[in-house]
Design a protein around this motif. Structure first.
Motif, PDB file in Angstrom:
ATOM      1  N   ASN A  63       0.826  -1.211   0.000  1.00 19.38           N
ATOM      2  CA  ASN A  63       0.000   0.000   0.000  1.00 19.38           C
ATOM      3  C   ASN A  63       0.857   1.258   0.000  1.00 19.38           C
ATOM      4  OD1 ASN A  63      -2.469  -1.279  -0.098  1.00 19.38           O
ATOM      5  ND2 ASN A  63      -2.622  -1.452   2.118  1.00 19.38           N
ATOM      6  N   PHE A  64       1.974   1.213   0.711  1.00 23.35           N
ATOM      7  CA  PHE A  64       2.888   2.357   0.708  1.00 23.35           C
ATOM      8  C   PHE A  64       3.419   2.610  -0.699  1.00 23.35           C
ATOM      9  CE2 PHE A  64       7.273   3.906   1.007  1.00 23.35           C
ATOM     10  CZ  PHE A  64       7.037   5.128   1.599  1.00 23.35           C
ATOM     11  N   HIS A  65       3.809   1.557  -1.397  1.00 24.08           N
ATOM     12  CA  HIS A  65       4.321   1.733  -2.762  1.00 24.08           C
ATOM     13  C   HIS A  65       3.242   2.264  -3.701  1.00 24.08           C
ATOM     14  CE1 HIS A  65       8.371   0.347  -2.290  1.00 24.08           C
ATOM     15  NE2 HIS A  65       7.993  -0.800  -1.763  1.00 24.08           N
ATOM     16  N   LYS A  66       2.020   1.793  -3.538  1.00 20.12           N
ATOM     17  CA  LYS A  66       0.935   2.302  -4.379  1.00 20.12           C
ATOM     18  C   LYS A  66       0.706   3.788  -4.129  1.00 20.12           C
ATOM     19  CE  LYS A  66      -1.669  -1.977  -4.952  1.00 20.12           C
ATOM     20  NZ  LYS A  66      -2.913  -2.686  -4.625  1.00 20.12           N
ATOM     21  N   CYS A  67       0.711   4.180  -2.864  1.00 22.10           N
ATOM     22  CA  CYS A  67       0.527   5.603  -2.538  1.00 22.10           C
ATOM     23  C   CYS A  67       1.678   6.437  -3.077  1.00 22.10           C
ATOM     24  CB  CYS A  67       0.408   5.789  -1.029  1.00 22.10           C
ATOM     25  SG  CYS A  67      -1.112   5.152  -0.329  1.00 22.10           S
ATOM     26  N   LYS A  68       2.885   5.906  -2.969  1.00 18.56           N
ATOM     27  CA  LYS A  68       4.055   6.630  -3.462  1.00 18.56           C
ATOM     28  C   LYS A  68       3.983   6.811  -4.977  1.00 18.56           C
ATOM     29  CE  LYS A  68       9.082   6.370  -3.574  1.00 18.56           C
ATOM     30  NZ  LYS A  68      10.246   5.532  -3.296  1.00 18.56           N
ATOM     31  N   GLU A  69       3.593   5.763  -5.688  1.00 19.55           N
ATOM     32  CA  GLU A  69       3.474   5.865  -7.144  1.00 19.55           C
ATOM     33  C   GLU A  69       2.399   6.869  -7.535  1.00 19.55           C
ATOM     34  OE1 GLU A  69       2.783   1.892  -8.439  1.00 19.55           O
ATOM     35  OE2 GLU A  69       4.883   1.287  -8.200  1.00 19.55           O
ATOM     36  N   ALA A  70       1.284   6.850  -6.815  1.00 18.01           N
ATOM     37  CA  ALA A  70       0.213   7.804  -7.117  1.00 18.01           C
ATOM     38  C   ALA A  70       0.681   9.234  -6.856  1.00 18.01           C
ATOM     39  CB  ALA A  70      -1.021   7.488  -6.274  1.00 18.01           C
ATOM     40  N   LEU A  71       1.409   9.434  -5.776  1.00 14.78           N
ATOM     41  CA  LEU A  71       1.916  10.766  -5.456  1.00 14.78           C
ATOM     42  C   LEU A  71       2.933  11.229  -6.493  1.00 14.78           C
ATOM     43  CD1 LEU A  71       1.896  13.076  -3.397  1.00 14.78           C
ATOM     44  CD2 LEU A  71       3.757  11.905  -2.216  1.00 14.78           C
ATOM     45  N   GLU A  72       3.816  10.328  -6.913  1.00 14.03           N
ATOM     46  CA  GLU A  72       4.800  10.690  -7.939  1.00 14.03           C
ATOM     47  C   GLU A  72       4.118  11.043  -9.255  1.00 14.03           C
ATOM     48  OE1 GLU A  72       7.451   7.380  -8.113  1.00 14.03           O
ATOM     49  OE2 GLU A  72       8.674   8.100  -6.441  1.00 14.03           O
ATOM     50  N   ALA A  73       3.096  10.287  -9.618  1.00 18.87           N
ATOM     51  CA  ALA A  73       2.369  10.587 -10.853  1.00 18.87           C
ATOM     52  C   ALA A  73       1.690  11.953 -10.750  1.00 18.87           C
ATOM     53  CB  ALA A  73       1.338   9.497 -11.131  1.00 18.87           C
ATOM     54  N   GLU A  74       1.124  12.242  -9.593  1.00 17.95           N
ATOM     55  CA  GLU A  74       0.478  13.538  -9.397  1.00 17.95           C
ATOM     56  C   GLU A  74       1.493  14.677  -9.472  1.00 17.95           C
ATOM     57  OE1 GLU A  74      -1.885  15.844  -5.825  1.00 17.95           O
ATOM     58  OE2 GLU A  74      -1.984  13.659  -5.920  1.00 17.95           O
ATOM     59  N   MET A  75       2.664  14.471  -8.873  1.00 14.49           N
ATOM     60  CA  MET A  75       3.696  15.508  -8.910  1.00 14.49           C
ATOM     61  C   MET A  75       4.213  15.719 -10.331  1.00 14.49           C
ATOM     62  SD  MET A  75       5.755  14.696  -5.392  1.00 14.49           S
ATOM     63  CE  MET A  75       6.998  15.920  -5.688  1.00 14.49           C
ATOM     64  N   LYS A  76       4.355  14.646 -11.094  1.00  9.70           N
ATOM     65  CA  LYS A  76       4.784  14.783 -12.489  1.00  9.70           C
ATOM     66  C   LYS A  76       3.750  15.553 -13.295  1.00  9.70           C
ATOM     67  CE  LYS A  76       7.759  10.741 -12.893  1.00  9.70           C
ATOM     68  NZ  LYS A  76       7.946   9.429 -13.520  1.00  9.70           N
ATOM     69  N   GLU A  77       2.493  15.280 -13.037  1.00  6.42           N
ATOM     70  CA  GLU A  77       1.431  15.989 -13.754  1.00  6.42           C
ATOM     71  C   GLU A  77       1.444  17.473 -13.398  1.00  6.42           C
ATOM     72  OE1 GLU A  77      -1.595  16.806 -16.296  1.00  6.42           O
ATOM     73  OE2 GLU A  77      -0.423  14.963 -16.154  1.00  6.42           O
ATOM     74  N   GLN A  78       1.643  17.791 -12.122  1.00  7.78           N
ATOM     75  CA  GLN A  78       1.713  19.195 -11.719  1.00  7.78           C
ATOM     76  C   GLN A  78       2.914  19.886 -12.363  1.00  7.78           C
ATOM     77  OE1 GLN A  78       1.793  19.141  -7.453  1.00  7.78           O
ATOM     78  NE2 GLN A  78      -0.423  18.887  -7.256  1.00  7.78           N
ATOM     79  N   GLU A  79       4.043  19.206 -12.400  1.00  8.50           N
ATOM     80  CA  GLU A  79       5.234  19.784 -13.027  1.00  8.50           C
ATOM     81  C   GLU A  79       5.004  20.006 -14.517  1.00  8.50           C
ATOM     82  OE1 GLU A  79       8.764  21.524 -13.459  1.00  8.50           O
ATOM     83  OE2 GLU A  79       7.882  20.923 -11.545  1.00  8.50           O
ATOM     84  N   ARG A  80       4.327  19.072 -15.156  1.00  5.01           N
ATOM     85  CA  ARG A  80       4.025  19.225 -16.579  1.00  5.01           C
ATOM     86  C   ARG A  80       3.109  20.425 -16.802  1.00  5.01           C
ATOM     87  NH1 ARG A  80       0.452  17.985 -20.450  1.00  5.01           N
ATOM     88  NH2 ARG A  80      -1.085  17.131 -19.031  1.00  5.01           N
ATOM     89  N   GLN A  81       2.119  20.588 -15.927  1.00  3.88           N
ATOM     90  CA  GLN A  81       1.214  21.732 -16.038  1.00  3.88           C
ATOM     91  C   GLN A  81       1.974  23.048 -15.861  1.00  3.88           C
ATOM     92  OE1 GLN A  81      -1.871  22.017 -16.908  1.00  3.88           O
ATOM     93  NE2 GLN A  81      -2.444  19.870 -16.990  1.00  3.88           N
TER      94      GLN A  81
END
Length: 147
Positions: A63-81
């Motif tokens: 569950n920690f890895h899933k949350c970390k991956e989701a957070l990283e994806a969200e941060m990448k999307e914010q950086e792209r924006q």
């Protein structure tokens, strides 16, 4: 059912003592009839406890890895924006003020306009050996001043 109670570790001592005291089917129990059965109960508790603990840790880590991956994806999307917004602002600025831009002259080094003598002295003073030569002169003067 007894193994489930053992795995939950709730009341396992009473079940262990009943297993140690058991003699056979339809026979009266004898106290401490077979103490070797204690090894079975304790080993079962250790193995089941280890297995359950590993399962729990595995679920938590997954569950920690899933949350970390989701957070990283969200941060990448914010950086792209943010990058897209900066690019859009830059393009708007260039479209609005691009014709007014002046070409900057390439900056020359500070010693570009020096004469040959001054350039030679500048090269001598800024060389790495100049400091060593000055240190040697100071050392020689110090040695001469000692009686």
């Amino acid at each position: 059912m007894s193994l489930f109670v053992l795995s939950s570790k709730d009341g396992w001592v009473a079940i262990m003592y009943q297993g140690i005291d058991a003699t056979g089917v339809d026979l009266q129990p004898i106290e401490n009839y077979n103490e070797w059965r204690m090894i079975y109960f304790i080993s079962f508790l250790l193995l089941v406890g280890f297995f359950v603990l590993n399962m729990f840790v595995g679920v938590v880590v997954e569950n920690f890895h899933k949350c970390k991956e989701a957070l990283e994806a969200e941060m990448k999307e914010q950086e792209r924006q943010k990058r897209l917004e900066r690019e859009l602002k830059r393009q708007q600025f260039e479209n609005q003020y691009g014709h007014r831009k002046k070409r900057r002259e390439k900056l020359q080094p500070y010693w570009h306009n020096y004469g040959p003598t001054r350039l030679f002295l500048n090269n001598v003073v800024t060389s790495k050996y100049f400091d060593l030569a000055i240190a040697a002169v100071i050392g020689k003067l110090l040695l001469q001043s000692i009686p």
